[in-house]
Structures are given as C-alpha cells and as structure tokens.
Design an enzyme around this catalytic site. Structure first.
Site, PDB file in Angstrom:
ATOM      1  CG  HIS A 218      -0.304  -0.031   2.532  1.00 39.90           C
ATOM      2  ND1 HIS A 218      -0.949   0.353   3.688  1.00 39.90           N
ATOM      3  CD2 HIS A 218       0.952  -0.402   2.917  1.00 39.90           C
ATOM      4  CE1 HIS A 218      -0.142   0.217   4.719  1.00 39.90           C
ATOM      5  NE2 HIS A 218       1.017  -0.241   4.274  1.00 39.90           N
ATOM      6  CG  HIS A 219       4.007   2.086   2.248  1.00 43.23           C
ATOM      7  ND1 HIS A 219       3.233   2.946   2.994  1.00 43.23           N
ATOM      8  CD2 HIS A 219       4.446   1.134   3.118  1.00 43.23           C
ATOM      9  CE1 HIS A 219       3.198   2.542   4.247  1.00 43.23           C
ATOM     10  NE2 HIS A 219       3.931   1.440   4.348  1.00 43.23           N
ATOM     11  CB  ALA A 220       3.768   0.940  -4.589  1.00 42.33           C
TER      12      ALA A 220
END
Length: 468
Positions: A218-220
């Site tokens: 979920h950080h990309a």
C-alpha cells in the site's frame, strides 16, 4: 470527505450497528441523516451464487456478485491453472515465489520475506488446508498490466536500475548485484504478489471471499515505490475488477439480447417478422449490452460504479493507494485507514484521500485498538456508500514488539481484529471480502497470521468437508 473516527464517549462501549441504516446512540445527527437519506440495498446475488450461499453456514457465498465462472475469461492471463468453480478449490491465492531470498541479504531488513510459505505450511499442518490442490496459483503481473496505474518512467526504473530497487527495499547491498539477478530474485516475485492480489479480488466477487497469502503493497503509487512496496497492487486489482465485472455483465446482456431476438422470431412463428412489442424487448436488451461493454460506465455493479471499500489496518498509513486515488480521481474508492500516526510515512498530502481516518499512538493496546476499530466500522456503515467489495489490508505489524509498527496489540487481539472485519463485511456491509497480508515484522508474525486464518476458516465455515 474525511471522517476522523475517534474514541467512543466515556462509559459508552464502541460497537458496530446491526444494519447500515440503523444509527447508534453515539452517532452524530449528520451521520444519521446521511444514512437515512441515501439507503443502499445490496445488489441481488445471481441465482447460482444464492444457491451456493444457502448451502454455506458461513454465509459469504450468498454475497457473491457474479455466478461461478463468470470472470474466468477476464482473469485468464492471471490464473495459472483452471479457473476454480467447485467448492473443493478455495479462493486462496498463493505461489511459492512469493517468498524472496537472495543470499541472505534479505535478512538485513526486519521484514520476513519468507513468511508466506510459513503461513501455508502451518495451515496444512493444522488441517485447515488439505493440500496444494485447494490453492489458486497466480501468474506474474506483466509490465503491460502494471502500466494501468504506474508511469512508464517508473516502470523503466524499477526494471532496469538497481538504485530504484534499493530505494524500495531499503537494502543498500542490492546495488552490487547484477540487475538481471535482482529482477529474478526480487522484482519478479513482487510482480507475482500483484498478480495474486488482482486474482483474489476477482475470486471474491464470484465466491464472496478470497485471501491472497501475500500482497497489500500500500505504499507504492504511480511514480514511485517505497517501504518494500514496488507496485500498487490494490489499485491495480480494483481497476481490473471493475473492467472484469463490466465485461461479464456485457456478455450477459449480449446473451439476453440474442435470446430476446430468438424469442421474437419464435413468437412470429419463425416467419422472420417479429411479434408486436418484440422490437422493444430486443432494443432494451441490446442497450443493456452496450452499457455493459462501456467499461467505466457499466450498469449494475459493473464498470466505474463498482464501489470498493479499502479497510487498511496495517500499522502504517497506506499513502500509496491514497495518492493513486487522488491522481486517478477515483470517486468510487473509499478508504478507512487506521494507523500509527507517529511512524513512517507521515504523508499529510495523501490523507486527503482517506474517508475515515483513525490515528493511533505508539504503544496502543488491544482494548483501545479494538474499540476504535469498532467505532470506525460503525461510522463507515453510516456515512459511506454500501460497498460492492471490501479489500482488507490485514497487516500484522500492529503486534506488540514489532520494530516498525510500534503498536502493542496481542496475538489474540489480531485474531479478534480479523474476525471483527470479516463479520462486519458479511453482516453489515453485506459485501464480498478480499484479504491481503501486507506488513508484519515481528518474529511471530507468520504464526499469528496462521492462527487468525484458521480462526476465520473455523468461524465462517470456509473449507467444506470433502465431498460436501
């Protein structure tokens, strides 16, 4: 639209409502008015799905949006074997190459890149899974598929420059490896995780539930990766699911149009002249087919009208998905993000995409954590549209002792958290759920995941008895 779900009032236990449009005593008047003004009934399950649900005590099969096999053609490029339609093959997605290893260098980072195999092994040992034949095997997401969200420049860098991979994994020694080796041992496995997430979302729409034993990066975002997250598998999965549903509905509408035409000819006695009123029926069916093939304008729960709720309970803010929601202007993606506000990534700009934000303090323990989650889910039922699909990002970095999450939730608390989300999805949202494992850096992370999944299988009767 951002709602900060805070702690419940003193002396008032947090809970979720029994029905989405039944406000609790702790709800604000505005929230109650919103729920009353815009009631949303769940779309009716297709006959095949409804029949399957009636035979399942767990009840998730009745929440399927499409009949078994309806999405097989749309996911043929991501499913390595035959499309699972029978109850014996579960919507649990896993590939051995999820597990990343490269000469022990991976151990320099606290993330256990081999936890996925440990989870599957434990589930088999405990009899939760009866063998590999029950699993669904994904294929890697190709660069062409990744380009649906990611920029051409970023895809070139992640596939050709070691420095970009180093930035994502936070492992400087990787810069010394040949790029071809780096792609094989690091980037390709992560593309497999993406394929698994995309496949899991499709399976959930057909089966009512699915688990990707991996994913949740979920950080990309479109132009960058970070925090062991090279690709936004969640947004990629959502966009593929919308197109797949639109295509399936379009195919169904086309079949209806053909059937209406045949019926019209039959009604005319085979003369080739339609009976009175038959033209209108044919035109209506054809119009439905055209709408279904319109991609983002598909009818029913198809196309851009597929409303997706991301429940992100990883200990870190899911800033990548949030940035992509803003960049793509996705008005049908809703985000409940509950995270430690005092740790990475502290991305204030991305918070504009969060619909229900719950910020925790380091050291938060079970009681406060679970009460705030219950309050947030209650708020979601009141103020957000009824979702057609729930994507649950179930990070275990909330565990006490996790060096990066810095929360203090017990293993039992994680098990209760997961069961709470699944039960809310089934009973309140009445929506299919796709679960992703996301982050987890404590030594007991894999064991806790296995215990929690076993509990879900038991409580919701997800694995039918052989021959059932």
């Amino acid at each position: 639209m951002e709602h900060d779900a805070g702690s419940p009032a003193a002396g008032e236990p947090a809970r979720y409502v029994a029905a989405p449009d039944a406000p609790s005593s702790s709800s604000t008047p505005a929230a109650a008015a919103s729920a009353t003004a815009t009631p949303a009934a769940p779309p009716a399950a297709p006959p095949a799905a409804a029949a399957a649900g009636s035979a399942s005590p767990g009840g998730f099969a009745r929440l399927a949006r499409l009949a078994p096999g309806a999405l097989a053609a749309s996911y043929a490029d991501l499913c390595a074997g035959a499309w699972p339609v029978g109850p014996e093959q579960l919507p649990v997605v896993y590939h051995p190459s999820y597990n990343i290893s490269f000469f022990g260098i991976e151990k320099l980072h606290p993330f256990d890149s081999g936890k996925f195999a440990k989870v599957v092994k434990a589930l088999k040992r405990e009899g939760v899974l009866r063998g590999d034949g029950q699993l669904v095997t994904p294929r890697e997401a190709t660069p062409e598929l990744l380009a649906d969200v990611h920029t051409e420049d970023y895809l070139h860098r992640i596939h050709n420059h070691n420095f970009t991979v180093v930035q994502v994994t936070e492992l400087a020694p990787l810069a010394m490896l040949p790029n071809r080796l780096l792609q094989w041992r690091v980037v390709a496995p992560m593309r497999m995780h993406v394929g698994g997430t995309m496949l899991a979302l499709g399976l959930a729409l057909e089966r009512g539930w699915a688990v990707n034993v991996g994913g949740g990066m979920h950080h990309a975002s479109a132009g960058r990766g970070m925090g062991w997250c090279p690709f936004d598998d969640i947004m990629l999965g959502v966009r593929r699911a919308r197109r797949a549903v639109a295509a399936a509905e379009g195919a169904g509408a086309e079949a209806a149009a053909a059937g209406a035409a045949g019926a019209a000819v039959a009604a005319a006695g085979g003369s080739g002249t339609a009976a009175p009123g038959a033209d209108a029926a044919v035109d209506a069916a054809a119009a439905g087919a055209a709408a279904g093939n319109g991609g983002d304008s598909g009818g029913g729960v198809g196309g851009g009208s597929l409303k997706v709720l991301v429940i992100d309970l990883d200990a870190h803010q899911g800033n990548g998905v949030e940035h992509d929601k803003l960049t793509l202007g996705d008005t049908q993606l809703f985000i409940l993000d509950m995270y430690n506000a005092g740790v990475f990534p502290r991305d204030d700009e991305a918070k504009a995409a969060i619909d229900i934000k719950v910020e925790l303090k380091s050291g938060t323990e079970d009681d406060i954590y679970l009460n705030r989650l219950r309050a947030a889910l209650e708020r979601a039922a009141l103020v957000l549209p009824k979702p057609d699909l729930v994507v649950y990002n179930a990070g275990t970095d909330i565990l006490a002792g996790d060096p990066l999450g810095r929360l203090a939730v017990s293993p039992a608390g994680v098990v209760e958290r997961d069961e709470l989300v699944w039960r809310w999805s089934r009973d309140v949202a009445q929506a299919p759920i796709a679960m992703l494992l996301s982050g987890g850096y404590a030594k007991d992370s894999a064991a806790v995941i296995s215990t929690s999944l076993a509990n879900l299988f038991n409580k919701f009767d997800l694995n039918p008895a052989p021959g059932a």
